[in-house]
Write an enzyme that holds these catalytic residues in place. Structure first.
Site, short mmCIF file in Angstrom:
data_model
loop_
_atom_site.label_atom_id
_atom_site.label_comp_id
_atom_site.label_asym_id
_atom_site.label_seq_id
_atom_site.Cartn_x
_atom_site.Cartn_y
_atom_site.Cartn_z
N ASP A 138 51.89 36.63 77.92
CA ASP A 138 52.50 35.07 76.23
C ASP A 138 54.22 35.39 76.29
O ASP A 138 54.63 34.95 75.63
CB ASP A 138 51.90 35.93 74.88
N CYS A 248 43.16 22.31 65.42
CA CYS A 248 42.81 21.58 66.67
C CYS A 248 42.06 22.19 67.54
O CYS A 248 41.51 21.38 68.75
CB CYS A 248 44.51 21.82 67.04
N CYS A 252 37.21 21.01 67.99
CA CYS A 252 37.31 20.27 69.54
C CYS A 252 35.94 21.07 69.94
O CYS A 252 35.03 22.00 69.59
CB CYS A 252 37.93 21.35 70.69
#
Length: 378
Positions: A138, A248, A252
């Site tokens: 990351d 979001c 899903c």
């Protein structure tokens, strides 16, 4: 000189090592230019990365793994599922509680995954002594999602996350670049189909419907990556979010199907008391969040966000806490957002606090926010 690795590399042995090190997913991609390098360059050219200038500075390394490890032959992509999935708190306005993205629960995942990566790389070198590994999670100049797509970990969802058929998007990604030559895995097809749930669900319109995201409209960007003042047009769209955003991912279907058992009940860790966040000193923030993902936003960022969410609550009970922050917080950024929040609540007590402070404030940005808040509440 390139470091050669003699003998055949057994991909299943490496997968077993990854599992022993704590990774549920392990896939392989042939090293080269990142598959979506041109799309990344175009995204930067449009300015869709906002103020994340570090992406521009490291663009060359991000699109070419050999910039970090010249001998790179294989990119090993690893996945580690989240321990949980969060949920909204229906009465957050009454309780003055914000929301933190579920991935940030507990110890900082960077620390956890880095430890697993060290373990994994040590296992590789114990079997392949000439192996060279460069590992990142990351924070390094790597397009992790690109390599996850190339290796068949998953496909790009329309929410721009990598979706895996077993874990949805609820997992951390890490990569290991190595001089080992491992047979690449096959990619997986896009399985989003006609589903577009994530696109209208995004309250800020950050998703473009063509597998793209504009960070300048993303709640996670504003609450984590952005430093300084949040534009007034954006503040109300943050809703209850103090750090990150899960919307979001929550909508899903792949997460609903595969991770329903991982839902967490509301907790003080994922739904912190906003006045407490707003009032933390630098040392108190360090003691509480130094070893968590929230450390990235720093004390000023979290207090700023807490002030915005208190303003979004519209709850008059927030006024004394915001007034205290306006009067005494050492950060002009926090004071400015506290002033805005008081204007959003607009009670007599809120207006009194703004008027009282206006006579004492010396920072021009805070003065402007205070005057604007008074006009908004008039």
């Amino acid at each position: 000189m390139e470091s050669m690795v003699e003998g055949t590399v057994d991909p299943e042995l490496i997968r077993a090592m990854a599992k022993e090190a704590g990774f549920a997913l392990c896939r392989f991609a042939e090293a080269g230019v990142a598959p979506h390098a041109e799309a990344f360059e175009s995204w930067l050219a449009r300015g869709a990365h906002g103020t994340m200038t570090y992406l521009e500075r490291t663009r060359q390394a991000r699109v070419q793994p050999r910039a970090m490890l010249p001998d790179t032959r294989t990119v090993i992509v690893l996945g580690s599922p989240f321990a949980s999935r969060g949920c909204s708190l229906p009465n957050w306005r009454e309780e003055l509680r914000g929301r933190i993205a579920a991935y940030a629960l507990g110890a900082d995942y960077h620390d956890v995954i880095r430890w697993r990566l060290r373990n994994f790389c040590q296992r590789i070198k114990s079997v392949y002594p000439n192996a060279v590994c460069y590992a990142e999670v990351d924070t390094g100049p790597v397009l992790e999602r690109d390599w996850a797509w190339a290796s068949g970990v998953g496909w790009f969802g329309k929410n721009t996350n990598i979706l895996n058929p077993h874990f949805g998007s609820l997992f951390f990604l890490a990569v290991v670049m190595t001089n080992l030559e491992v047979p690449p895995d096959a990619q997986v097809p896009d399985r989003c189909g006609r589903c577009v749930r994530c696109i209208p669900a995004c309250p800020t319109g950050a998703l473009d419907g063509d597998y793209g995201l504009d960070a300048r409209r993303c709640i996670s960007y504003w609450t984590i990556e952005h430093r300084g003042s949040i534009p007034q047009r954006v503040r109300a769209t943050l809703g209850e979010w103090v750090f990150g955003c899960d919307i979001c991912q929550d909508v899903c279907p792949w997460n609903e199907k595969k991770a329903r058992r991982l839902w967490l009940e509301p907790s003080t860790e994922l739904h912190p008391f906003l006045p407490e966040l707003l009032s933390l000193t630098d040392e108190e923030f360090r003691q509480r969040y130094r070893r968590t993902a929230l450390w990235r936003a720093k004390r000023e960022g979290i207090a700023r966000n807490a002030a915005v969410v208190l303003g979004n609550s519209g709850n008059p009970d927030a006024v004394p806490f915001l007034a205290r922050a306006l009067a005494s917080d050492p950060s002009a950024v926090v004071r400015a957002h506290a002033a805005w929040a008081l204007g959003q609540i607009g009670t007599t007590a809120a207006l009194d606090a703004l008027l009282h402070h206006l006579r004492r404030e010396t920072d021009p940005t805070v003065i402007a926010e205070t005057q604007g808040a008074l006009r908004a509440a008039a």
